[in-house]
Design a protein around this motif. Structure first.
Motif, PDB file in Angstrom:
ATOM      1  N   THR A 146       0.837  -1.197   0.000  1.00 16.11           N
ATOM      2  CA  THR A 146       0.000   0.000   0.000  1.00 16.11           C
ATOM      3  C   THR A 146       0.875   1.252   0.000  1.00 16.11           C
ATOM      4  OG1 THR A 146      -1.784  -1.167   1.131  1.00 16.11           O
ATOM      5  CG2 THR A 146      -1.828   1.229   1.245  1.00 16.11           C
ATOM      6  N   TYR A 166      -0.408  -3.943  -4.905  1.00 15.16           N
ATOM      7  CA  TYR A 166      -1.628  -3.490  -4.236  1.00 15.16           C
ATOM      8  C   TYR A 166      -2.862  -4.151  -4.839  1.00 15.16           C
ATOM      9  CZ  TYR A 166      -5.350  -0.693  -2.345  1.00 15.16           C
ATOM     10  OH  TYR A 166      -6.496  -0.315  -1.715  1.00 15.16           O
ATOM     11  N   LEU A 186      -5.548  -6.257  -2.785  1.00 16.85           N
ATOM     12  CA  LEU A 186      -6.956  -5.855  -2.751  1.00 16.85           C
ATOM     13  C   LEU A 186      -7.847  -7.000  -3.225  1.00 16.85           C
ATOM     14  CD1 LEU A 186      -9.060  -3.634  -2.284  1.00 16.85           C
ATOM     15  CD2 LEU A 186      -8.652  -2.883  -4.642  1.00 16.85           C
ATOM     16  N   ASP A 227     -10.986  -8.704  -1.354  1.00 17.85           N
ATOM     17  CA  ASP A 227     -12.290  -8.735  -2.020  1.00 17.85           C
ATOM     18  C   ASP A 227     -12.843 -10.158  -2.108  1.00 17.85           C
ATOM     19  OD1 ASP A 227     -14.396  -7.260  -3.622  1.00 17.85           O
ATOM     20  OD2 ASP A 227     -13.742  -8.780  -5.068  1.00 17.85           O
ATOM     21  N   ALA A 262     -10.640   0.776  -3.540  1.00 20.18           N
ATOM     22  CA  ALA A 262     -11.293  -0.350  -2.868  1.00 20.18           C
ATOM     23  C   ALA A 262     -12.467  -0.820  -3.692  1.00 20.18           C
ATOM     24  CB  ALA A 262     -11.761   0.064  -1.476  1.00 20.18           C
TER      25      ALA A 262
END
Length: 198
Positions: A111, A130, A134, A138, A172
């Motif tokens: 990040t 990243y 992510l 998810d 996000a």
């Protein structure tokens, strides 16, 4: 006595939230200290025993713990009655430890590298990137409300922190945004926000 060294509006804020979630009351002392901030403001506090002058830092008599994931594991093991972490022998213990170490060793570094615009094949080969991190979140949060399943845990407190801190500046997915909203919809978060003006 257990002592947490804390600078408001820093990484140690998550540890102060954890203490409230654990209901430690007067069993843990929070010592406010100053730190050198990213913008160069602040100063190293001589009262802070962390070898680099950083926070959070936990002392327990002659013992000491640094790094948020380690501090969280230490405290949730020390105060198990709050139910914020599976204990040794629990079938979710391995998942819990994996998320904690994944955060510290993968998610936070990638990040920061992504935010700083730094990219290198060696980083992707070892830490991933990243987008991959992510995707991992998810995939999990599209199936269940929290990282360990139906219930909020200290892993959620730690791993959701960057999204809460950076808000919309951190990319996000909808499932991750919904999870962060659930993690932020807690009395401890509201109390800390009021106390620290975050």
């Amino acid at each position: 006595m257990l002592t947490v060294y804390h600078a408001p509006r820093s990484r140690s804020t998550s540890i102060v939230q954890l203490l409230a979630e654990l209901g430690t009351g007067d069993q843990v002392r929070v010592e406010r200290v100053s730190i050198i901030r990213q913008d160069g403001s602040g100063a190293r506090d001589p009262r802070n025993p962390h070898p680099e002058g950083k926070v959070p830092y936990l002392t327990d008599g002659a013992d000491h713990v640094r790094e948020r994931a380690a501090i969280i594991i230490y405290l949730t093991d020390r105060f198990p009655q709050a139910g914020l972490a599976p204990l040794p022998g629990d079938p979710l213990r391995g998942q819990y430890l994996s998320w904690m170490v994944w955060y510290q060793g993968v998610f936070e570094p990638v990040t920061i590298l992504s935010w700083a615009g730094l990219d290198h094949p060696a980083v992707k080969a070892s830490l991933r990137d990243y987008d991959t991190a992510l995707q991992r979140l998810d995939e999990t949060l599209s199936r269940q409300p929290y990282l360990l399943g139906a219930d909020y845990s200290a892993a959620d407190l730690l791993c959701s922190g960057p999204f809460a801190w950076f808000g919309d500046a951190l990319p996000a997915t909808p499932a991750v945004r919904d999870w962060v909203a659930r993690c932020q919809d807690r009395d401890t978060v509201r109390a800390l926000t009021a106390a620290e003006g975050r």
